[in-house]
Each structure stands twice: as structure tokens, then as C-alpha cells.
Design a protein around this motif. Structure first.
Motif, PDB file in Angstrom:
ATOM      1  N   ASP A 140       0.822  -1.217  -0.163  1.00  0.00           N
ATOM      2  CA  ASP A 140       0.086   0.129   0.066  1.00  0.00           C
ATOM      3  C   ASP A 140       0.911   1.378  -0.150  1.00  0.00           C
ATOM      4  O   ASP A 140       1.601   1.331   0.989  1.00  0.00           O
ATOM      5  CB  ASP A 140      -1.004   0.160   1.180  1.00  0.00           C
ATOM      6  N   ARG A 141       0.717   1.987  -1.043  1.00  0.00           N
ATOM      7  CA  ARG A 141       1.486   3.096  -1.255  1.00  0.00           C
ATOM      8  C   ARG A 141       1.302   4.281  -0.029  1.00  0.00           C
ATOM      9  O   ARG A 141       2.249   5.116   0.089  1.00  0.00           O
ATOM     10  CB  ARG A 141       1.317   3.833  -2.546  1.00  0.00           C
ATOM     11  N   ASN A 142      -0.001   4.147   0.463  1.00  0.00           N
ATOM     12  CA  ASN A 142      -0.031   5.131   1.681  1.00  0.00           C
ATOM     13  C   ASN A 142       0.522   4.546   2.954  1.00  0.00           C
ATOM     14  O   ASN A 142       0.416   5.303   3.899  1.00  0.00           O
ATOM     15  CB  ASN A 142      -1.516   4.932   1.733  1.00  0.00           C
ATOM     16  N   VAL A 143       1.163   3.604   3.033  1.00  0.00           N
ATOM     17  CA  VAL A 143       1.737   2.949   4.211  1.00  0.00           C
ATOM     18  C   VAL A 143       3.360   3.274   4.026  1.00  0.00           C
ATOM     19  O   VAL A 143       3.740   2.855   2.954  1.00  0.00           O
ATOM     20  CB  VAL A 143       1.446   1.725   4.638  1.00  0.00           C
ATOM     21  N   ASN A 144       3.975   4.186   5.114  1.00  0.00           N
ATOM     22  CA  ASN A 144       5.334   4.614   4.733  1.00  0.00           C
ATOM     23  C   ASN A 144       6.455   3.757   5.687  1.00  0.00           C
ATOM     24  O   ASN A 144       7.402   3.423   5.141  1.00  0.00           O
ATOM     25  CB  ASN A 144       5.525   5.773   5.156  1.00  0.00           C
ATOM     26  N   THR A 145       5.973   3.065   6.697  1.00  0.00           N
ATOM     27  CA  THR A 145       6.951   2.454   7.738  1.00  0.00           C
ATOM     28  C   THR A 145       6.213   0.985   8.345  1.00  0.00           C
ATOM     29  O   THR A 145       4.882   1.018   7.959  1.00  0.00           O
ATOM     30  CB  THR A 145       7.521   3.364   8.975  1.00  0.00           C
ATOM     31  N   LEU A 146       6.852   0.365   9.012  1.00  0.00           N
ATOM     32  CA  LEU A 146       6.615  -0.706   9.528  1.00  0.00           C
ATOM     33  C   LEU A 146       6.334  -0.474  10.987  1.00  0.00           C
ATOM     34  O   LEU A 146       6.336  -1.579  11.978  1.00  0.00           O
ATOM     35  CB  LEU A 146       7.657  -2.120   9.304  1.00  0.00           C
ATOM     36  N   VAL A 147       6.189   0.639  11.441  1.00  0.00           N
ATOM     37  CA  VAL A 147       5.934   1.102  12.847  1.00  0.00           C
ATOM     38  C   VAL A 147       4.702   0.452  13.397  1.00  0.00           C
ATOM     39  O   VAL A 147       4.724   0.027  14.629  1.00  0.00           O
ATOM     40  CB  VAL A 147       5.929   2.625  12.819  1.00  0.00           C
ATOM     41  N   ASP A 148       3.799   0.382  12.898  1.00  0.00           N
ATOM     42  CA  ASP A 148       2.515  -0.213  13.310  1.00  0.00           C
ATOM     43  C   ASP A 148       2.530  -1.858  13.924  1.00  0.00           C
ATOM     44  O   ASP A 148       1.897  -2.165  14.852  1.00  0.00           O
ATOM     45  CB  ASP A 148       1.338  -0.268  12.498  1.00  0.00           C
ATOM     46  N   PHE A 149       3.703  -2.389  13.319  1.00  0.00           N
ATOM     47  CA  PHE A 149       4.036  -3.771  13.611  1.00  0.00           C
ATOM     48  C   PHE A 149       4.560  -3.984  15.112  1.00  0.00           C
ATOM     49  O   PHE A 149       4.949  -5.177  15.582  1.00  0.00           O
ATOM     50  CB  PHE A 149       4.550  -4.572  12.656  1.00  0.00           C
ATOM     51  N   ARG A 150       5.304  -2.717  15.777  1.00  0.00           N
ATOM     52  CA  ARG A 150       5.811  -2.720  16.854  1.00  0.00           C
ATOM     53  C   ARG A 150       4.725  -2.919  17.866  1.00  0.00           C
ATOM     54  O   ARG A 150       5.163  -3.490  19.088  1.00  0.00           O
ATOM     55  CB  ARG A 150       6.434  -1.421  17.098  1.00  0.00           C
ATOM     56  N   TYR A 151       3.785  -2.687  17.584  1.00  0.00           N
ATOM     57  CA  TYR A 151       2.315  -2.431  18.830  1.00  0.00           C
ATOM     58  C   TYR A 151       1.290  -3.839  18.596  1.00  0.00           C
ATOM     59  O   TYR A 151       0.908  -4.152  19.639  1.00  0.00           O
ATOM     60  CB  TYR A 151       1.634  -1.179  18.719  1.00  0.00           C
ATOM     61  N   ARG A 152       1.408  -4.434  17.413  1.00  0.00           N
ATOM     62  CA  ARG A 152       0.467  -5.444  16.989  1.00  0.00           C
ATOM     63  C   ARG A 152       1.449  -6.438  16.342  1.00  0.00           C
ATOM     64  O   ARG A 152       1.696  -6.055  15.118  1.00  0.00           O
ATOM     65  CB  ARG A 152      -0.798  -5.014  16.301  1.00  0.00           C
ATOM     66  N   ARG A 153       1.663  -7.601  16.918  1.00  0.00           N
ATOM     67  CA  ARG A 153       2.309  -8.589  16.158  1.00  0.00           C
ATOM     68  C   ARG A 153       1.686  -9.895  16.060  1.00  0.00           C
ATOM     69  O   ARG A 153       1.976 -10.684  15.136  1.00  0.00           O
ATOM     70  CB  ARG A 153       3.567  -9.120  17.148  1.00  0.00           C
ATOM     71  N   LEU A 154       0.425  -9.961  16.320  1.00  0.00           N
ATOM     72  CA  LEU A 154      -0.285 -11.248  16.236  1.00  0.00           C
ATOM     73  C   LEU A 154      -1.548 -11.014  15.167  1.00  0.00           C
ATOM     74  O   LEU A 154      -2.368  -9.959  15.462  1.00  0.00           O
ATOM     75  CB  LEU A 154      -0.978 -11.656  17.481  1.00  0.00           C
ATOM     76  N   PHE A 155      -1.668 -11.671  13.981  1.00  0.00           N
ATOM     77  CA  PHE A 155      -2.768 -11.584  12.959  1.00  0.00           C
ATOM     78  C   PHE A 155      -3.378 -13.000  12.684  1.00  0.00           C
ATOM     79  O   PHE A 155      -2.583 -13.907  12.516  1.00  0.00           O
ATOM     80  CB  PHE A 155      -2.174 -11.084  12.008  1.00  0.00           C
ATOM     81  N   LYS A 156      -4.636 -13.011  13.014  1.00  0.00           N
ATOM     82  CA  LYS A 156      -5.223 -14.353  13.162  1.00  0.00           C
ATOM     83  C   LYS A 156      -6.593 -14.131  12.158  1.00  0.00           C
ATOM     84  O   LYS A 156      -7.231 -13.442  12.367  1.00  0.00           O
ATOM     85  CB  LYS A 156      -5.615 -14.939  14.477  1.00  0.00           C
ATOM     86  N   ALA A 157      -6.678 -14.972  11.226  1.00  0.00           N
ATOM     87  CA  ALA A 157      -7.887 -14.727  10.208  1.00  0.00           C
ATOM     88  C   ALA A 157      -8.830 -15.655  10.810  1.00  0.00           C
ATOM     89  O   ALA A 157      -8.572 -16.683  11.601  1.00  0.00           O
ATOM     90  CB  ALA A 157      -7.347 -15.378   8.914  1.00  0.00           C
ATOM     91  N   ILE A 215      -3.412  -7.287   5.390  1.00  0.00           N
ATOM     92  CA  ILE A 215      -2.501  -6.651   6.263  1.00  0.00           C
ATOM     93  C   ILE A 215      -1.858  -5.786   5.234  1.00  0.00           C
ATOM     94  O   ILE A 215      -1.097  -6.041   4.460  1.00  0.00           O
ATOM     95  CB  ILE A 215      -1.545  -7.452   6.947  1.00  0.00           C
ATOM     96  N   PRO A 216      -2.212  -4.470   5.377  1.00  0.00           N
ATOM     97  CA  PRO A 216      -1.315  -3.271   4.466  1.00  0.00           C
ATOM     98  C   PRO A 216       0.163  -3.193   4.853  1.00  0.00           C
ATOM     99  O   PRO A 216       0.429  -3.242   6.058  1.00  0.00           O
ATOM    100  CB  PRO A 216      -2.209  -2.340   4.630  1.00  0.00           C
ATOM    101  N   VAL A 217       1.023  -3.309   3.943  1.00  0.00           N
ATOM    102  CA  VAL A 217       2.566  -2.949   4.169  1.00  0.00           C
ATOM    103  C   VAL A 217       2.914  -2.067   3.264  1.00  0.00           C
ATOM    104  O   VAL A 217       2.496  -1.918   2.248  1.00  0.00           O
ATOM    105  CB  VAL A 217       3.185  -4.296   4.165  1.00  0.00           C
TER     106      VAL A 217
END
Length: 423
Positions: A49-66, A87-89
Motif C-alpha cells: 500500500d503506497r499510503n503506508v510508509n513504515t513498519l512502525v504499526d507492527f511494533r504494537y501489534r504482532r499477532l494476526f489471525k484470520a 494486512i497493508p504493508v
């Protein structure tokens, strides 16, 4: 805050259980099986996603479960398929499986997707297991478990132009002068510890992105200093502006600096060493004579490399440099990426069955086919258990266990289940 690495855990949804049911209609005294299939579990999907610039959000959420698929129902009604977990990156994210280090996805284009954990398929309802010999099967399959794994995410900055050079040669000052970016500028090494992006606007229809990359030192290709962090971020730039301190204010020779940095680029990546470079001779205001500039110009002329003398502190020479950079970008032909297809993760091909021994002497059977069979079998149903035994014999697992020295009464473990072996 610029974060260019992250570690996350992903888990896809399990498939829904199949249904065991029978027709119950007033004038159908012995209705047949009509259990529906379970729904497909949700995939875990990364999307650039070009609107996401860093991976900073993954410092606060690391578990992703469908979510899991819905259970099958009577009257041959299928369970609901679960939605994929999206999951946008940032564009430029590399995805690696932590255990093996294998590259799973290279998301270098906006909108590109990669399935990193595939949802389990739904279990089949008892309708599927009717035969001429068994017209009323009471069992149904359980849903297939989802996949789970730890992932490592690495971000490569995507910019048109990369500023390279030793620490304190003036890269940050140049970016600050030609764009709205505000990198910290100071008279000590490694002021810039993270890539900083700036948009250089020459006119309404002419602009490009320039990145100030952390300073490079000798040995970077071997990971010394900021090493691989530096080199990773310049791999996808179109051209490089190589900034040199022509005044030698740091008591270094600009030609030696140029050669050392290019040696590091070639050691790290042949493709990187072939990128077009424009040499910028900075700090001309500190020159006491024309000799250093003439020496550098002669060296670069012999190698057919453009040289632009500038003074980042005053802005002298920068407008002409930016115009030339735009002309080069305007005629630039993109080299094809090695990985340009949408990536869908595929499990590594493994042997059908492998036998090992636990510390307590129990025999452990692993393999995707047998693990899937155990996970989807309802061992509380006699008919389902007999079906499992038939498939076991078809797979010739007894022969495999005997080959590995199993004896009467030994314990066999498969996918968390324990069995006692009897011939």
C-alpha cells in the motif's frame, strides 16, 4: 519514526467442520445423508500500500489471525467461507519466513499481494461418504487446520534518486536545500541513522523522490557499521548521486572515498555497482585552490562520469544539478525486477512420511498427508475411525513403522494424537 524491520506472527483460519445429518421428511422414512461441507478458512494476505510508509504499526501489534470457515449444515448447506485477513504493508517490503529465512514475497508494486498463510479447507459432510455398502455414514470430516508461522518483514526504501557517500560529506544538507525534508544536520558522523525521503519539485509537472541514505563506511558489504542497512535501501533507486567532500575537510581523499564505496557496492550486488552515478563535489566554498577540483574532474572524465561542483551550505550549483537529474530520470528505462509476479506462498515440498523417535522412545510420524488426515478425522465416531484405519493401511504406514523397528505395544504420535501399535 522510521521502522524498517518487523517480526509478526500470522495464523490462517481453520476450515469449518463438515456436518453429519440425514433427511427428516414426513414421507421419506429412511432419508439419506445430507450433511453439508464446512467453509474455507480465511487466508492471511499482505498487500503493498503506497499510503503506508513504515513498519512502525507492527511494533504494537504482532499477532494476526484470520477467522475460521463456517460449519456445514443439514440439507447439504455449505458453511460460509471466511474473509481473508488483509494486512497493508509499505511498497518495497520483503517478507521472509523466520524459521528458514526463505523469501516468501517481494512486494515492490502498489497493490501487489502475497498469501503468507493459506486458510484450511472445509471438512466434507457425511453426504460425500455414502456408498453402496454404507448408505448411512454417520461421520463427517473436521475442518483442515490453518497455517501459522513467524514472519520477518524488511522494508527497502523506494526512491528515484539515492544520495550516497561517506558520513558528513553533506548529503543531508543537499536534501534539505532542494526539498521540504528536514533531516538533522550536524558536524559529526552518522547524524542520519535512518533513510529520509524528500520530494524535489522543479515545476508543477516535474518532481521526483530523493532519499538521504545513512552514511557508508568501509566493510559495509560484510555488514560492518550500518552496512547492509545502507545497501538494502539503495538497491531500488534508479540513479545514485555520489556526494564527495572535494575540500578534504575530514582529511580524506575524495577519489579514495569514491573507489572504496564503489568497491562495497560491487561486493554487495553486481546490479547495484552498475547503477548510473552522478558525482557531486561538495564544499567547494572551503577550497583554497583549484587543484583538488581539477584532479577530481580529470579522474571522473576518464571514466565518463558527470561531476557537479556544489556548495550545499549556500545552494550554489544545486539548481543545475537537479535539472540534470530530472533529464536523466525523464529518459530512464527501468530494468525488470527479478521478482515481478504476484507471490503466492507455497509450502516446501517434503517427503510424504517421515519417522523419528521422541526422547521417551515413541515413534513420531510426520508428513502433510497423514497430519491432515489426523486433524480432519473425528475419532469419537466408530465409522470415522474405521475409515481412518482403511486409509492408514492404504498409506502402508505399518510397513514404514516396521522398517524403523517398531514393536508391539509401542506408542505412535501423529499431530498431537497418540496411538498404541498392534499388528
Amino acid at each position: 519514526m522510521f521502522i524498517d524491520r518487523a517480526r509478526i506472527f500470522v495464523q490462517s483460519g481453520s476450515g469449518g467442520d463438515g456436518m453429519s445429518s440425514f433427511r427428516h421428511e414426513k414421507f421419506v422414512p429412511k432419508g439419506g445423508p445430507n450433511g453439508g461441507d464446512g467453509g474455507q478458512g480465511g487466508n492471511v494476505v499482505l498487500v503493498a500500500d503506497r499510503n503506508v510508509n513504515t513498519l512502525v504499526d507492527f511494533r504494537y501489534r504482532r499477532l494476526f489471525k484470520a477467522k475460521p470457515g463456517g460449519k456445514g449444515q443439514g440439507s447439504n448447506k455449505f458453511g460460509r467461507d471466511a474473509d481473508d485477513l488483509i494486512i497493508p504493508v509499505p511498497v518495497g517490503t520483503l517478507v521472509r519466513e523466520e524459521t528458514t529465512g526463505a523469501l516468501m514475497a517481494d512486494l515492490h508494486e502498489d497493490g501487489q499481494t502475497a498469501i503468507v498463510a493459506k486458510g484450511g479447507r472445509g471438512g466434507r459432510g457425511n453426504y460425500h461418504f455414502r456408498t453402496s455398502a454404507n448408505r448411512a455414514p454417520t461421520f463427517a470430516e473436521k475442518g483442515e487446520p490453518g497455517e501459522e508461522r513467524w514472519l520477518k518483514l524488511e522494508l527497502k526504501v523506494l526512491a528515484d534518486v539515492g544520495l550516497i557517500g561517506y558520513p558528513s560529506v553533506g548529503k543531508s544538507s543537499i536534501l534539505r536545500s532542494v526539498s521540504a525534508a528536514e533531516p538533522e544536520v550536524a558536524a559529526y558522523h552518522f547524524t542520519t541513522l535512518n533513510p529520509i525521503l524528500g520530494v524535489v519539485t522543479l515545476s508543477e509537472m516535474r518532481s521526483f523522490v530523493m532519499a538521504d541514505i545513512p552514511g557508508l563506511i568501509e566493510g559495509a558489504a560484510d555488514g560492518i557499521g550500518l552496512g547492509h542497512d545502507f545497501l538494502r535501501h539503495i538497491e531500488r533507486t534508479k540513479i545514485l548521486i555520489h556526494v564527495l567532500d572535494v575540500s578534504g575537510s575530514e582529511e580524506r581523499d575524495p577519489i579514495e572515498d569514491f573507489e572504496k564505496i564503489n568497491k562495497e557496492l560491487s561486493q554487495y550486488s553486481e546490479r547495484l555497482s552498475k547503477k548510473l552515478q552522478i558525482v557531486v563535489a561538495n564544499k567547494i566554498d572551503l577550497l583554497e585552490s583549484d587543484e583538488p577540483m581539477q584532479r577530481l574532474q580529470k579522474y571522473m572524465d576518464e571514466r565518463h562520469i558527470e561531476v557537479y561542483p556544489v556548495c550545499a551550505a549556500t545552494g550554489e550549483g544545486l539548481p543545475e544539478l537537479m535539472e540534470y537529474v530530472w533529464q536523466v530520470l525523464d529518459t530512464y528505462v527501468e530494468e525488470p525486477e527479478q521478482n515481478t509476479e504476484e507471490v503466492v506462498y507455497k509450502m516446501e515440498e517434503k517427503p510424504d512420511f517421515e519417522v523419528s523417535r521422541d526422547d521417551d522412545g515413541a515413534f513420531v510420524i510426520t508428513g502433510p498427508r497423514i497430519e491432515r488426515l489426523v486433524a480432519m478425522t473425528n475419532f469419537n465416531d466408530d465409522m470415522s475411525l474405521r475409515r481412518f484405519q482403511r486409509i492408514w493401511r492404504y498409506m502402508e504406514l505399518d510397513k514404514l513403522l516396521r522398517k524403523n523397528g517398531i514393536e508391539e505395544g509401542n506408542t505412535v504420535r501423529i499431530y498431537g494424537m497418540e496411538f498404541e501399535y498392534h499388528q
